[in-house]
Design an enzyme around this catalytic site. Structure first.
Site, PDB file in Angstrom:
ATOM      1  N   ASP A 118       0.832  -1.199   0.000  1.00 32.51           N
ATOM      2  CA  ASP A 118       0.000   0.000   0.000  1.00 32.51           C
ATOM      3  C   ASP A 118       0.871   1.254   0.000  1.00 32.51           C
ATOM      4  O   ASP A 118       2.005   1.256   0.469  1.00 32.51           O
ATOM      5  CB  ASP A 118      -0.922   0.019   1.219  1.00 32.51           C
ATOM      6  CG  ASP A 118      -0.159   0.022   2.538  1.00 32.51           C
ATOM      7  OD1 ASP A 118       0.809  -0.754   2.645  1.00 32.51           O
ATOM      8  OD2 ASP A 118      -0.522   0.798   3.440  1.00 32.51           O
ATOM      9  N   GLU A 119       0.311   2.318  -0.527  1.00 30.92           N
ATOM     10  CA  GLU A 119       0.869   3.665  -0.422  1.00 30.92           C
ATOM     11  C   GLU A 119       2.342   3.720  -0.832  1.00 30.92           C
ATOM     12  O   GLU A 119       3.187   4.261  -0.108  1.00 30.92           O
ATOM     13  CB  GLU A 119       0.681   4.191   1.014  1.00 30.92           C
ATOM     14  CG  GLU A 119      -0.786   4.239   1.442  1.00 30.92           C
ATOM     15  CD  GLU A 119      -0.974   4.590   2.908  1.00 30.92           C
ATOM     16  OE1 GLU A 119      -1.992   5.232   3.231  1.00 30.92           O
ATOM     17  OE2 GLU A 119      -0.125   4.210   3.734  1.00 30.92           O
ATOM     18  N   VAL A 120       2.646   3.160  -1.991  1.00 29.74           N
ATOM     19  CA  VAL A 120       4.032   3.155  -2.476  1.00 29.74           C
ATOM     20  C   VAL A 120       4.308   4.460  -3.210  1.00 29.74           C
ATOM     21  O   VAL A 120       3.747   4.709  -4.284  1.00 29.74           O
ATOM     22  CB  VAL A 120       4.289   1.961  -3.413  1.00 29.74           C
ATOM     23  CG1 VAL A 120       5.740   1.974  -3.889  1.00 29.74           C
ATOM     24  CG2 VAL A 120       3.960   0.651  -2.713  1.00 29.74           C
TER      25      VAL A 120
END
Length: 391
Positions: free
Chosen positions: A307-309
């Site tokens: 997530d949220e890379v």
């Protein structure tokens, strides 16, 4: 934020474990007989089937202690008759819980002995929890027949020990609260960019560099103690080691973080997500996750985030730009994310692990192995399919 849900879930669990009349969660079927019984001081549990296991015997000891901590006051109302024990018949020898494990049970409250029938020891655990909730403080209990099974196969909470370090005793209290509410999965978000409290034997520098302090770590022995404690209460422990983003503390000395650059000056700045173009990245992950698989056994699943890379750091890095030029099959930075996830999941598969990722992987159109479990944590109108396999 995902860690906020930890505290909300725990608040619900505390409420659910507060003594009330009746059973929580509400059973599927319950029929009261109108009789009232009392528990005798000689009360004992007995396994009457062919599958008496250490897990079941541990539950007998634990629930007898829980129930008989209550003391019968003088002048208690007389009951019709006394119950001297509970016979428990477990009909299979299943010892490892998965999403498809049969957790159903029957509980017959009658004199002179209660009777429990369950397909697995996990259903028997829930029957004993239900029984303990029915017993009043004067050790009286109403006659009843309960037939029950969970409405949902996955009933979980998440704790985040990177942002909020919890002592082992606190984690055990959390697991106790889960057991009281018949919840069955502890998602342990054990590390993140804030701190790395997992004390690896194969990569000891990660916690040495990444923990808040030498005291804020979970040794392998402590983790195994927690996993065993949870298993005895019917709770699976699924660890999360978020990648390729949410990394910082603990990873810096391994040579696997992406060097970020100022796009205007070209000067190096901070470090970002794991560098998907380096073989060293996968060598480190292979070493770390093989150990994790062993430490959290018998659980087969490892959550590897996704997530949220932030891709800005990848975009600023000239080495990654050069690698992309040399690998035209990886067309852009979304393709680079796909490349990373495919290598990571293939690595886990080769180690015999199963895998969970956050929904951003799905939302971003990353091509992943078909047996990947996608965990949803936020709304998305485009999320129409969730692939799972035996979670």
């Amino acid at each position: 934020m995902k860690d906020l849900r930890t505290h909300l879930f725990l608040a619900v669990l505390v409420l659910a474990s507060t003594p009330v009349s009746g059973v929580l969660p509400r059973p599927q079927q319950q029929t009261d007989s109108g009789d009232v019984f009392s528990l005798g001081e000689e009360f004992q549990f007995l396994a009457v089937g062919v599958h008496s296991t250490p897990m079941l015997q541990n539950a007998f000891d634990r629930y007898r202690a829980i129930i008989f901590q209550r003391r019968k006051p003088d002048g208690a109302a007389p009951a019709l008759s006394t119950i001297t024990g509970c016979d428990v018949n477990v009909t299979s020898d299943v010892q490892v819980k998965t999403l498809t494990t049969d957790e159903s049970y029957e509980l017959h409250v009658r004199a002179p002995r209660l009777f429990v029938r369950a397909a697995t020891v996990f259903g028997a655990l829930y029957a004993l929890e239900t029984f303990s909730q029915l017993v009043r403080s004067d050790l009286s209990i109403d006659g009843t027949v309960i037939t029950d099974k969970p409405r949902f196969a996955y009933r979980g909470t998440m704790i985040d020990t990177s942002r909020h370090f919890y002592p082992v005793t606190s984690i055990k209290m959390h697991i106790d609260a889960m057991a009281y509410a018949k919840m069955n999965v502890l998602h342990w978000h054990i590390v993140d960019e804030i701190s790395f409290p997992y004390e690896s034997v194969v990569l000891p520098q990660m916690s040495l560099d990444g923990a808040f302090s030498p005291k804020h770590v979970y040794s392998i022995a402590a983790i195994r103690e927690i996993v065993e404690y949870a298993m005895l209460r019917g709770v699976r422990v699924i660890p999360e080691f978020d990648t390729p983003g949410h990394v910082s503390r603990g990873w810096g000395s391994l040579g696997v973080l992406t060097q970020c650059y100022d796009v205007k000056t070209g000067a190096p700045t901070n470090f970002g997500a794991l560098n998907p173009t380096l073989n060293q990245t996968y060598a480190v992950l292979s070493t770390l996750l093989a150990e994790v698989r062993d430490v959290f056994a018998p659980e087969a699943y490892i959550h590897v985030g996704g997530d949220e890379v932030p891709k800005e750091c990848w975009q600023s890095n000239p080495q990654i730009a050069s690698w992309l030029h040399e690998h035209p099959s990886v067309k852009d930075f979304a393709g680079l994310e796909t490349y990373f996830e495919q290598r990571l999941l293939a690595l886990l598969k080769a180690q015999g692990s199963s895998y969970i990722v956050w929904q951003e992987i799905f939302d971003n159109g990353v091509e992943i192995l078909p047996d990947t479990v996608i965990e949803v944590w936020k709304g998305s109108p485009g999320l129409s399919v969730i692939t799972s396999h035996g979670l």
